[in-house]
Write a protein that holds these residues in place. Structure first.
Motif, PDB file in Angstrom:
ATOM      1  N   GLU A  71       4.172  -7.405  23.541  1.00  0.00           N
ATOM      2  CA  GLU A  71       3.907  -8.848  23.488  1.00  0.00           C
ATOM      3  C   GLU A  71       4.358  -9.411  22.146  1.00  0.00           C
ATOM      4  OE1 GLU A  71      -0.224  -9.493  24.567  1.00  0.00           O
ATOM      5  OE2 GLU A  71       0.377  -9.691  26.665  1.00  0.00           O
ATOM      6  N   LYS A  72       5.582  -9.063  21.787  1.00  0.00           N
ATOM      7  CA  LYS A  72       6.135  -9.502  20.512  1.00  0.00           C
ATOM      8  C   LYS A  72       6.180 -11.029  20.415  1.00  0.00           C
ATOM      9  CE  LYS A  72      10.311  -9.194  17.646  1.00  0.00           C
ATOM     10  NZ  LYS A  72      11.704  -8.697  17.573  1.00  0.00           N
ATOM     11  N   CYS A  73       6.558 -11.679  21.509  1.00  0.00           N
ATOM     12  CA  CYS A  73       6.672 -13.140  21.465  1.00  0.00           C
ATOM     13  C   CYS A  73       5.333 -13.792  21.167  1.00  0.00           C
ATOM     14  CB  CYS A  73       7.224 -13.666  22.790  1.00  0.00           C
ATOM     15  SG  CYS A  73       8.958 -13.226  23.079  1.00  0.00           S
ATOM     16  N   LYS A  74       4.274 -13.237  21.741  1.00  0.00           N
ATOM     17  CA  LYS A  74       2.939 -13.793  21.528  1.00  0.00           C
ATOM     18  C   LYS A  74       2.515 -13.658  20.072  1.00  0.00           C
ATOM     19  CE  LYS A  74      -1.783 -13.429  23.366  1.00  0.00           C
ATOM     20  NZ  LYS A  74      -2.653 -12.708  24.348  1.00  0.00           N
ATOM     21  N   ASP A 199       8.991 -17.777  24.117  1.00  0.00           N
ATOM     22  CA  ASP A 199       8.475 -17.763  25.486  1.00  0.00           C
ATOM     23  C   ASP A 199       7.698 -16.469  25.703  1.00  0.00           C
ATOM     24  OD1 ASP A 199       8.214 -17.406  28.331  1.00  0.00           O
ATOM     25  OD2 ASP A 199       9.810 -18.884  28.627  1.00  0.00           O
ATOM     26  N   GLU A 200       6.387 -16.576  25.848  1.00  0.00           N
ATOM     27  CA  GLU A 200       5.514 -15.400  25.886  1.00  0.00           C
ATOM     28  C   GLU A 200       5.572 -14.637  27.211  1.00  0.00           C
ATOM     29  OE1 GLU A 200       1.606 -16.496  24.549  1.00  0.00           O
ATOM     30  OE2 GLU A 200       2.365 -17.348  22.661  1.00  0.00           O
ATOM     31  N   ARG A 201       6.337 -15.129  28.172  1.00  0.00           N
ATOM     32  CA  ARG A 201       6.569 -14.355  29.391  1.00  0.00           C
ATOM     33  C   ARG A 201       7.539 -13.214  29.143  1.00  0.00           C
ATOM     34  NH1 ARG A 201       9.007 -18.735  33.302  1.00  0.00           N
ATOM     35  NH2 ARG A 201      10.002 -19.245  31.301  1.00  0.00           N
ATOM     36  N   MET A 202       8.322 -13.319  28.074  1.00  0.00           N
ATOM     37  CA  MET A 202       9.428 -12.398  27.862  1.00  0.00           C
ATOM     38  C   MET A 202       8.994 -11.129  27.144  1.00  0.00           C
ATOM     39  SD  MET A 202      12.580 -14.988  27.016  1.00  0.00           S
ATOM     40  CE  MET A 202      13.832 -13.773  27.460  1.00  0.00           C
ATOM     41  N   ILE A 241      11.680  -0.115  26.477  1.00  0.00           N
ATOM     42  CA  ILE A 241      12.679  -0.760  27.326  1.00  0.00           C
ATOM     43  C   ILE A 241      12.265  -0.617  28.790  1.00  0.00           C
ATOM     44  CG2 ILE A 241      15.077  -0.712  28.100  1.00  0.00           C
ATOM     45  CD1 ILE A 241      15.888   0.135  25.315  1.00  0.00           C
ATOM     46  N   ASP A 242      12.268  -1.743  29.499  1.00  0.00           N
ATOM     47  CA  ASP A 242      11.849  -1.782  30.897  1.00  0.00           C
ATOM     48  C   ASP A 242      12.889  -2.577  31.685  1.00  0.00           C
ATOM     49  OD1 ASP A 242      10.550  -3.088  33.277  1.00  0.00           O
ATOM     50  OD2 ASP A 242       8.821  -1.937  32.618  1.00  0.00           O
ATOM     51  N   GLU A 243      13.540  -1.925  32.636  1.00  0.00           N
ATOM     52  CA  GLU A 243      14.619  -2.570  33.383  1.00  0.00           C
ATOM     53  C   GLU A 243      14.123  -3.781  34.181  1.00  0.00           C
ATOM     54  OE1 GLU A 243      17.822  -2.135  33.186  1.00  0.00           O
ATOM     55  OE2 GLU A 243      17.531  -0.556  31.692  1.00  0.00           O
ATOM     56  N   GLU A 244      12.934  -3.682  34.733  1.00  0.00           N
ATOM     57  CA  GLU A 244      12.391  -4.814  35.490  1.00  0.00           C
ATOM     58  C   GLU A 244      12.157  -6.016  34.579  1.00  0.00           C
ATOM     59  OE1 GLU A 244       8.440  -5.857  38.211  1.00  0.00           O
ATOM     60  OE2 GLU A 244       9.127  -3.777  38.022  1.00  0.00           O
ATOM     61  N   ALA A 245      11.613  -5.740  33.388  1.00  0.00           N
ATOM     62  CA  ALA A 245      11.383  -6.823  32.422  1.00  0.00           C
ATOM     63  C   ALA A 245      12.698  -7.417  31.943  1.00  0.00           C
ATOM     64  CB  ALA A 245      10.575  -6.302  31.239  1.00  0.00           C
ATOM     65  N   LEU A 246      13.714  -6.591  31.775  1.00  0.00           N
ATOM     66  CA  LEU A 246      15.029  -7.088  31.371  1.00  0.00           C
ATOM     67  C   LEU A 246      15.579  -8.064  32.406  1.00  0.00           C
ATOM     68  CD1 LEU A 246      16.733  -3.845  29.957  1.00  0.00           C
ATOM     69  CD2 LEU A 246      15.968  -5.841  28.646  1.00  0.00           C
ATOM     70  N   ALA A 247      15.377  -7.751  33.674  1.00  0.00           N
ATOM     71  CA  ALA A 247      15.848  -8.631  34.744  1.00  0.00           C
ATOM     72  C   ALA A 247      15.125  -9.979  34.689  1.00  0.00           C
ATOM     73  CB  ALA A 247      15.646  -7.964  36.097  1.00  0.00           C
ATOM     74  N   VAL A 248      13.812  -9.936  34.436  1.00  0.00           N
ATOM     75  CA  VAL A 248      13.043 -11.185  34.297  1.00  0.00           C
ATOM     76  C   VAL A 248      13.572 -12.006  33.124  1.00  0.00           C
ATOM     77  CG1 VAL A 248      10.771 -12.148  33.746  1.00  0.00           C
ATOM     78  CG2 VAL A 248      10.970 -10.241  35.365  1.00  0.00           C
ATOM     79  N   ASN A 249      13.826 -11.331  32.007  1.00  0.00           N
ATOM     80  CA  ASN A 249      14.353 -12.024  30.825  1.00  0.00           C
ATOM     81  C   ASN A 249      15.686 -12.688  31.119  1.00  0.00           C
ATOM     82  OD1 ASN A 249      12.114 -11.007  29.546  1.00  0.00           O
ATOM     83  ND2 ASN A 249      13.230  -9.920  27.950  1.00  0.00           N
ATOM     84  N   ARG A 250      16.557 -11.970  31.826  1.00  0.00           N
ATOM     85  CA  ARG A 250      17.863 -12.549  32.153  1.00  0.00           C
ATOM     86  C   ARG A 250      17.704 -13.802  33.018  1.00  0.00           C
ATOM     87  NH1 ARG A 250      19.450  -6.960  32.377  1.00  0.00           N
ATOM     88  NH2 ARG A 250      18.972  -6.872  34.614  1.00  0.00           N
ATOM     89  N   ASN A 259      19.506 -25.390  32.919  1.00  0.00           N
ATOM     90  CA  ASN A 259      18.746 -26.635  32.792  1.00  0.00           C
ATOM     91  C   ASN A 259      18.822 -27.255  31.402  1.00  0.00           C
ATOM     92  OD1 ASN A 259      17.768 -26.350  35.479  1.00  0.00           O
ATOM     93  ND2 ASN A 259      16.195 -24.915  34.766  1.00  0.00           N
ATOM     94  N   LYS A 260      19.528 -26.567  30.481  1.00  0.00           N
ATOM     95  CA  LYS A 260      19.612 -27.020  29.086  1.00  0.00           C
ATOM     96  C   LYS A 260      18.206 -27.264  28.513  1.00  0.00           C
ATOM     97  CE  LYS A 260      24.231 -28.983  29.583  1.00  0.00           C
ATOM     98  NZ  LYS A 260      24.834 -27.743  29.079  1.00  0.00           N
ATOM     99  N   SER A 261      17.317 -26.321  28.794  1.00  0.00           N
ATOM    100  CA  SER A 261      15.913 -26.461  28.398  1.00  0.00           C
ATOM    101  C   SER A 261      15.756 -26.417  26.887  1.00  0.00           C
ATOM    102  CB  SER A 261      15.078 -25.333  29.021  1.00  0.00           C
ATOM    103  OG  SER A 261      15.244 -25.288  30.417  1.00  0.00           O
ATOM    104  N   VAL A 262      14.831 -27.209  26.366  1.00  0.00           N
ATOM    105  CA  VAL A 262      14.509 -27.167  24.939  1.00  0.00           C
ATOM    106  C   VAL A 262      13.061 -26.745  24.711  1.00  0.00           C
ATOM    107  CG1 VAL A 262      16.205 -28.965  24.446  1.00  0.00           C
ATOM    108  CG2 VAL A 262      13.818 -29.605  24.832  1.00  0.00           C
ATOM    109  N   TRP A 263      12.242 -26.783  25.730  1.00  0.00           N
ATOM    110  CA  TRP A 263      10.802 -26.532  25.594  1.00  0.00           C
ATOM    111  C   TRP A 263      10.365 -25.465  26.597  1.00  0.00           C
ATOM    112  CZ3 TRP A 263       6.959 -28.394  22.383  1.00  0.00           C
ATOM    113  CH2 TRP A 263       5.624 -28.215  22.788  1.00  0.00           C
ATOM    114  N   THR A 264       9.538 -24.534  26.134  1.00  0.00           N
ATOM    115  CA  THR A 264       8.898 -23.596  27.052  1.00  0.00           C
ATOM    116  C   THR A 264       7.418 -23.926  27.149  1.00  0.00           C
ATOM    117  OG1 THR A 264       8.281 -21.309  27.519  1.00  0.00           O
ATOM    118  CG2 THR A 264       8.612 -21.895  25.202  1.00  0.00           C
ATOM    119  N   PRO A 265       6.870 -24.015  28.361  1.00  0.00           N
ATOM    120  CA  PRO A 265       5.429 -24.227  28.491  1.00  0.00           C
ATOM    121  C   PRO A 265       4.630 -22.955  28.227  1.00  0.00           C
ATOM    122  CG  PRO A 265       6.444 -24.102  30.664  1.00  0.00           C
ATOM    123  CD  PRO A 265       7.566 -24.052  29.671  1.00  0.00           C
ATOM    124  N   TYR A 266       5.315 -21.864  27.928  1.00  0.00           N
ATOM    125  CA  TYR A 266       4.671 -20.570  27.695  1.00  0.00           C
ATOM    126  C   TYR A 266       4.784 -20.165  26.230  1.00  0.00           C
ATOM    127  CZ  TYR A 266       5.247 -20.540  32.756  1.00  0.00           C
ATOM    128  OH  TYR A 266       5.220 -20.879  34.083  1.00  0.00           O
TER     129      TYR A 266
END
Length: 270
Positions: A71-74, A199-202, A241-250, A259-266
């Motif tokens: 949970e590095k992002c968090k 983004d704390e989902r990543m 390293i987790d391949e499933e998590a890598l896919a989510v990140n991608r 979407n040219k997003s600038v904000w994450t709600p997470y």
């Protein structure tokens, strides 16, 4: 009040973290604080930090959270909130900064820009061999010293030997994109808050670059200093390293681009 904050991420690598902290102790520019973003390390890391606090010239904040997996992002978002300055340098607890590291970041900061630095990867035997004295004397950034330890000739050695005009030229012509790299980047705190931090989902894999991509979408331009802002990267395993998590990140990064997003709600603000 210091003029710049250095955020260092770590997880259960107290020996490596100690070398990194000694690297910051021998900086040419000394007006900074250090905030350690600790993603659930054991008591050993806290004990090491407590001992070092009395030996290092800069103030340290140890921001810790319970170990619940990667949970590095968090923890980085918590560390960003804990900083007390307008400008933040981010690096990892396995990257020893060259003595001009903070100075290069600080004097090159510009409005509406973030800095993308580089790293020089070391093998395990040299990573282990580096002592406090080697850091103080900057031996570990001396290419001749490294060659004596077995480092081969390579173009990447220019990261350690280039200076002045040559480093500026290499910064300009390098084919590597200027991205937000967790091991070596810096930017304005308000710019990071304006995209809501990480983004704390990543999990592991592009999580740092994703925030940089939102910064760019928000009009913040990257500045390439790969051959000027230099750190050496100590070797370690990557069992997280987790391949499933890598896919989510991608997928998240793909959506940010589309979407040219600038904000994450997470991010920092939920």
């Amino acid at each position: 009040m210091p003029s710049v904050s250095v955020v260092i991420s770590t997880y259960n690598k107290p020996d490596w973290l100690e070398k990194v902290l000694w690297g910051f102790n021998y900086q040419t520019y000394k007006d900074f604080e250090v905030v350690i973003a600790d993603d659930g390390s054991t008591q050993e890391t806290k004990s090491r930090i407590d001992v070092l606090k009395d030996q290092l010239h800069f103030p340290i904040k140890h921001v810790w959270q319970e170990d619940q997996g990667f949970e590095k992002c968090k923890i980085l978002n918590k560390a960003i909130t804990a900083t007390e300055t307008d400008y933040i340098i981010m690096t990892d607890g396995d990257c020893i900064p060259r003595e001009d590291f903070v100075e290069v970041h600080y004097i090159n900061k510009e409005p509406t820009m973030f800095i993308s630095g580089g790293y020089y990867m070391l093998p395990m035997n040299i990573s282990q061999a580096i002592t406090k004295e080697d850091i103080e004397q900057q031996n570990c950034f001396n290419i001749n010293w490294l060659k004596e330890k077995g480092i081969p000739k390579s173009f990447k050695n220019n990261k350690l030997t280039a200076s002045g005009f040559i480093s500026k030229l290499l910064n300009t012509i390098t084919p590597t994109n200027a991205s937000w790299n967790g091991h070596n980047s810096s930017g304005w705190k308000n710019d990071i808050l304006n995209v809501n931090g990480f983004d704390e989902r990543m999990k592991y894999g592009g999580e740092d670059r994703e925030m940089g991509e939102r910064l760019v979408n928000n009009g913040i331009k990257p500045k390439q200093l790969r051959y000027s802002a230099v750190c050496i990267h100590l070797d370690h395993d990557r069992s997280y390293i987790d391949e499933e998590a890598l896919a989510v990140n991608r997928g998240i990064r793909r959506d940010v681009k589309l979407n040219k997003s600038v904000w994450t709600p997470y991010g920092i603000t939920k």
